[in-house]
Design an enzyme around this catalytic site. Structure first.
Site, PDB file in Angstrom:
ATOM      1  N   SER A 133       0.849  -1.201   0.000  1.00 31.16           N
ATOM      2  CA  SER A 133       0.000   0.000   0.000  1.00 31.16           C
ATOM      3  C   SER A 133       0.875   1.239   0.000  1.00 31.16           C
ATOM      4  O   SER A 133       2.010   1.224   0.512  1.00 31.16           O
ATOM      5  CB  SER A 133      -0.843  -0.029   1.279  1.00 31.16           C
ATOM      6  N   TYR A 158      -1.547  -1.004  10.959  1.00 28.30           N
ATOM      7  CA  TYR A 158      -1.802  -1.594   9.640  1.00 28.30           C
ATOM      8  C   TYR A 158      -0.640  -1.266   8.702  1.00 28.30           C
ATOM      9  O   TYR A 158      -0.086  -2.137   8.029  1.00 28.30           O
ATOM     10  CB  TYR A 158      -3.128  -1.060   9.065  1.00 28.30           C
ATOM     11  N   LYS A 162       2.377  -3.682   6.618  1.00 25.50           N
ATOM     12  CA  LYS A 162       2.753  -3.688   5.188  1.00 25.50           C
ATOM     13  C   LYS A 162       4.257  -3.503   5.040  1.00 25.50           C
ATOM     14  O   LYS A 162       4.905  -4.174   4.234  1.00 25.50           O
ATOM     15  CB  LYS A 162       1.987  -2.588   4.430  1.00 25.50           C
TER      16      LYS A 162
HETATM   17  P1  NAD Z   1     -10.713  -7.152   1.587  1.00 22.52           P
HETATM   18  O1  NAD Z   1     -10.880  -7.121   3.061  1.00 22.52           O
HETATM   19  O2  NAD Z   1     -11.905  -6.957   0.739  1.00 22.52           O
HETATM   20  O3  NAD Z   1      -9.990  -8.500   1.138  1.00 22.52           O
HETATM   21  C1  NAD Z   1      -9.056  -9.181   1.943  1.00 22.52           C
HETATM   22  C2  NAD Z   1      -9.531 -10.618   2.069  1.00 22.52           C
HETATM   23  O4  NAD Z   1      -8.591 -11.351   2.838  1.00 22.52           O
HETATM   24  C3  NAD Z   1     -10.874 -10.732   2.776  1.00 22.52           C
HETATM   25  O5  NAD Z   1     -11.759 -11.489   1.976  1.00 22.52           O
HETATM   26  C4  NAD Z   1     -10.562 -11.452   4.090  1.00 22.52           C
HETATM   27  O6  NAD Z   1     -11.619 -12.291   4.504  1.00 22.52           O
HETATM   28  C5  NAD Z   1      -9.298 -12.200   3.728  1.00 22.52           C
HETATM   29  N1  NAD Z   1      -8.395 -12.488   4.836  1.00 22.52           N
HETATM   30  C6  NAD Z   1      -7.959 -11.636   5.812  1.00 22.52           C
HETATM   31  N2  NAD Z   1      -7.115 -12.269   6.636  1.00 22.52           N
HETATM   32  C7  NAD Z   1      -7.012 -13.557   6.195  1.00 22.52           C
HETATM   33  C8  NAD Z   1      -6.286 -14.689   6.626  1.00 22.52           C
HETATM   34  N3  NAD Z   1      -5.494 -14.653   7.712  1.00 22.52           N
HETATM   35  N4  NAD Z   1      -6.416 -15.837   5.930  1.00 22.52           N
HETATM   36  C9  NAD Z   1      -7.214 -15.908   4.854  1.00 22.52           C
HETATM   37  N5  NAD Z   1      -7.932 -14.860   4.390  1.00 22.52           N
HETATM   38  C10 NAD Z   1      -7.820 -13.690   5.055  1.00 22.52           C
HETATM   39  O7  NAD Z   1      -9.589  -6.063   1.229  1.00 22.52           O
HETATM   40  P2  NAD Z   1      -9.088  -5.551  -0.184  1.00 22.52           P
HETATM   41  O8  NAD Z   1      -9.436  -4.119  -0.304  1.00 22.52           O
HETATM   42  O9  NAD Z   1      -9.466  -6.489  -1.252  1.00 22.52           O
HETATM   43  O10 NAD Z   1      -7.516  -5.610   0.057  1.00 22.52           O
HETATM   44  C11 NAD Z   1      -6.719  -6.657  -0.450  1.00 22.52           C
HETATM   45  C12 NAD Z   1      -5.267  -6.381  -0.111  1.00 22.52           C
HETATM   46  O11 NAD Z   1      -4.876  -5.114  -0.651  1.00 22.52           O
HETATM   47  C13 NAD Z   1      -4.973  -6.300   1.374  1.00 22.52           C
HETATM   48  O12 NAD Z   1      -3.717  -6.872   1.623  1.00 22.52           O
HETATM   49  C14 NAD Z   1      -4.946  -4.804   1.652  1.00 22.52           C
HETATM   50  O13 NAD Z   1      -4.149  -4.495   2.767  1.00 22.52           O
HETATM   51  C15 NAD Z   1      -4.319  -4.299   0.369  1.00 22.52           C
HETATM   52  N6  NAD Z   1      -4.628  -2.889   0.092  1.00 22.52           N
HETATM   53  C16 NAD Z   1      -5.932  -2.484  -0.023  1.00 22.52           C
HETATM   54  C17 NAD Z   1      -6.218  -1.145  -0.260  1.00 22.52           C
HETATM   55  C18 NAD Z   1      -7.649  -0.664  -0.359  1.00 22.52           C
HETATM   56  O14 NAD Z   1      -7.852   0.564  -0.305  1.00 22.52           O
HETATM   57  N7  NAD Z   1      -8.634  -1.514  -0.542  1.00 22.52           N
HETATM   58  C19 NAD Z   1      -5.180  -0.226  -0.413  1.00 22.52           C
HETATM   59  C20 NAD Z   1      -3.873  -0.674  -0.306  1.00 22.52           C
HETATM   60  C21 NAD Z   1      -3.604  -2.016  -0.063  1.00 22.52           C
HETATM   61  C1  UD1 Z   2      -6.891   4.330   4.046  1.00 20.02           C
HETATM   62  C2  UD1 Z   2      -5.610   4.036   4.741  1.00 20.02           C
HETATM   63  C3  UD1 Z   2      -4.725   3.206   3.843  1.00 20.02           C
HETATM   64  C4  UD1 Z   2      -5.434   1.922   3.465  1.00 20.02           C
HETATM   65  C5  UD1 Z   2      -6.750   2.273   2.799  1.00 20.02           C
HETATM   66  C6  UD1 Z   2      -7.548   0.997   2.570  1.00 20.02           C
HETATM   67  C7  UD1 Z   2      -5.240   5.916   6.261  1.00 20.02           C
HETATM   68  C8  UD1 Z   2      -4.334   7.051   6.616  1.00 20.02           C
HETATM   69  N1  UD1 Z   2      -4.947   5.247   5.130  1.00 20.02           N
HETATM   70  O1  UD1 Z   2      -6.581   5.163   2.945  1.00 20.02           O
HETATM   71  O2  UD1 Z   2      -3.547   2.878   4.521  1.00 20.02           O
HETATM   72  O3  UD1 Z   2      -4.622   1.173   2.581  1.00 20.02           O
HETATM   73  O4  UD1 Z   2      -7.520   3.140   3.652  1.00 20.02           O
HETATM   74  O5  UD1 Z   2      -8.215   0.591   3.691  1.00 20.02           O
HETATM   75  O6  UD1 Z   2      -6.179   5.642   6.958  1.00 20.02           O
HETATM   76  N2  UD1 Z   2     -12.852  10.637   3.946  1.00 20.02           N
HETATM   77  C9  UD1 Z   2     -13.842  11.509   4.319  1.00 20.02           C
HETATM   78  N3  UD1 Z   2     -14.981  10.988   4.882  1.00 20.02           N
HETATM   79  C10 UD1 Z   2     -15.160   9.653   5.076  1.00 20.02           C
HETATM   80  C11 UD1 Z   2     -14.121   8.759   4.673  1.00 20.02           C
HETATM   81  C12 UD1 Z   2     -12.977   9.293   4.132  1.00 20.02           C
HETATM   82  O7  UD1 Z   2     -13.715  12.714   4.169  1.00 20.02           O
HETATM   83  O8  UD1 Z   2     -16.205   9.244   5.601  1.00 20.02           O
HETATM   84  C13 UD1 Z   2     -11.627  11.171   3.321  1.00 20.02           C
HETATM   85  C14 UD1 Z   2     -10.370  10.880   4.096  1.00 20.02           C
HETATM   86  O9  UD1 Z   2     -10.106  11.887   5.028  1.00 20.02           O
HETATM   87  C15 UD1 Z   2      -9.329  10.828   2.962  1.00 20.02           C
HETATM   88  C16 UD1 Z   2     -10.119  10.350   1.753  1.00 20.02           C
HETATM   89  O10 UD1 Z   2     -11.492  10.560   2.070  1.00 20.02           O
HETATM   90  O11 UD1 Z   2      -8.878  12.118   2.689  1.00 20.02           O
HETATM   91  C17 UD1 Z   2      -9.892   8.879   1.440  1.00 20.02           C
HETATM   92  O12 UD1 Z   2     -10.099   8.139   2.643  1.00 20.02           O
HETATM   93  P1  UD1 Z   2     -10.144   6.546   2.665  1.00 20.02           P
HETATM   94  O13 UD1 Z   2     -11.047   6.051   1.602  1.00 20.02           O
HETATM   95  O14 UD1 Z   2     -10.398   6.130   4.070  1.00 20.02           O
HETATM   96  O15 UD1 Z   2      -8.677   6.127   2.206  1.00 20.02           O
HETATM   97  P2  UD1 Z   2      -7.253   6.543   2.802  1.00 20.02           P
HETATM   98  O16 UD1 Z   2      -7.357   7.214   4.087  1.00 20.02           O
HETATM   99  O17 UD1 Z   2      -6.519   7.256   1.725  1.00 20.02           O
END
Ligand code: NAD
Ligand code: UD1
Length: 351
Positions: A133, A158, A162
């Site tokens: 991330s 979190y 990573k």
């Molecule tokens: P998500 O929660 O939708 O998907 C993650 C999946 O992993 C879930 O289905 C959960 O049930 C499963 N899981 C969690 N722990 C587990 C374990 N110990 N064993 C087996 N399954 C497990 O999240 P996502 O948004 O699809 O994220 C996927 C990956 O991308 C994650 O590693 C997350 O940290 C990373 N990531 C997501 C974002 C985002 O904004 N969505 C941003 C940056 C990085």
């Molecule tokens: C967050 C995490 C990031 C993680 C990602 C996925 C932080 C600092 N970062 O990203 O590490 O990988 O989620 O889970 O928490 N916002 C509002 N109102 C809301 C929700 C969000 O104004 O109800 C704003 C936030 O302040 C931010 C933007 O929207 O500026 C995006 O927020 P969000 O979707 O939570 O993502 P990040 O914070 O960028």
């Protein structure tokens, strides 16, 4: 006969994993899904199967359970489908929850990755794509941020997991020179499959902007709170790099193809990290405006206090992914918001 490589997708029932599974299958890979359903359910697996039109194998397994992981690799092997690569999505990802319960996050995310690496070594699986991330950069000094930016102190447990998993992978390479890894640092994925068959289904009240915004417009939640409009940005709200989840899914296909072409083999490190974003930042207020324009729906919102731990402004320099993986984001912010809204309208709780 041409061999179709089997790819294990951990976290395959989750948001990004399910979309990636569809893109992998479209690109000709055989996908095997694994998830413990801690933040997902079987509906996403049904969605993937219906989009792929095939009976994709699914294992309900926790990545921390080494014996269960071994069973997955062995079962696939015995069926003649040796796993050739792993995309490791499985992790917990709620920043707020990680602050409340850091040991849960360290155990789930770090131990899960350790076990997976051990089992991959036992089965001689040499190719890994890891979900990292942009949070590893903390509050960057320079934007757009590139992959050489230093890891600053993690903003949350979190974020720490990573950084720690990236280090684990790099350390794993040293005694295992045949092992190769692509680390993908995602910016802010949004949107859904354009068919609205799969999308983002967070459990409970969403923390992230787009799912909350959509549920607010659908009348499931109260008004969206904009967390701070007094930041040093043009309109005072925070800036992020929002990319369509289908673009992100396709980046995983490019990363695997890169690994399978042995691009990293024999290089002194065996790993490479890539930022995945559009290269463009949008503020929270700009996102609201774009959503209203593309969907014709008005977003109920109010201005609230800043949220603790928020980075002010971050967007990607994703030119390394373009130059080396041949990937770049193609879909617009408007398209992503429209697809998020289509998915929200189709969800059972959207009535
Ligand atoms: P998500 O929660 O939708 O998907 C993650 C999946 O992993 C879930 O289905 C959960 O049930 C499963 N899981 C969690 N722990 C587990 C374990 N110990 N064993 C087996 N399954 C497990 O999240 P996502 O948004 O699809 O994220 C996927 C990956 O991308 C994650 O590693 C997350 O940290 C990373 N990531 C997501 C974002 C985002 O904004 N969505 C941003 C940056 C990085
Ligand atoms: C967050 C995490 C990031 C993680 C990602 C996925 C932080 C600092 N970062 O990203 O590490 O990988 O989620 O889970 O928490 N916002 C509002 N109102 C809301 C929700 C969000 O104004 O109800 C704003 C936030 O302040 C931010 C933007 O929207 O500026 C995006 O927020 P969000 O979707 O939570 O993502 P990040 O914070 O960028």
């Amino acid at each position: 006969m041409q061999l179709i490589p089997s790819i294990l997708v951990t976290g395959g029932a989750g948001y990004i994993g399910s979309h990636t599974a569809v893109s992998l299958a479209k690109a000709g890979f055989r996908v095997v899904l694994l998830d413990n359903y801690s933040n997902s359910d079987v509906k996403a697996v049904h969605g993937v199967r219906s989009l792929i039109n095939a009976d994709v194998p699914f294992y309900e397994v926790d990545c921390r359970d080494k014996d269960a992981l071994i069973d997955v690799f062995r079962t696939e092997q015995e069926m003649g489908h040796e796993i050739k690569g792993v995309i490791h999505f499985a992790a917990l990802k709620s920043v707020g929850e990680s602050v409340e319960n850091p040991s849960l996050y360290e155990d789930n995310n770090i131990v899960g990755t350790e076990r997976l690496l051990e089992v991959m070594r036992e089965f001689d699986v040499e190719n890994l794509v890891f979900s990292s991330s942009c949070t590893v950069y903390g509050e960057p000094e320079v934007v757009p941020v590139d992959e050489n930016a230093p890891f600053l102190e993690a903003e949350s447990p979190y974020g720490f997991t990573k950084q720690a998993c990236e280090k684990l992978i790099v350390d794993h390479l040293k005694p295992n020179p045949e092992f190769n890894a692509v680390i993908l640092r995602y910016f802010n994925p949004i949107g859904a499959h354009p068919s609205a068959t799969i999308g983002e289904s967070p459990n409970g009240v969403p923390n992230n902007l787009i799912p909350y915004l959509c549920q607010s417009v659908a009348g499931i939640r109260g008004a969206l709170q904009v967390f701070g409009t007094d930041y040093p940005t043009p309109d005072g709200s925070c800036i992020r790099d929002y990319l369509h989840v289908m673009d992100l899914a396709e980046a995983h296909v490019s990363a695997l193809e890169y690994l399978f072409k042995d691009k990293l083999r024999g290089k002194d490190t065996g790993w490479r990290a890539y930022n995945l974003g559009t290269g463009k930042g949008a503020s929270v207020l700009e996102v609201i405006e774009a959503f209203e324009k593309v969907t014709g729906r008005s977003v109920p919102y109010s201005i609230a206090e800043r949220r603790e731990g928020d980075v002010v402004a971050i967007w990607a320099n994703a030119s390394r992914a373009k130059d080396e993986l041949g990937w770049e984001a193609k879909r617009s912010l408007e398209e992503a918001l429209n697809d998020s809204w289509k998915w929200q309208k189709k969800r059972p709780d959207s009535q």
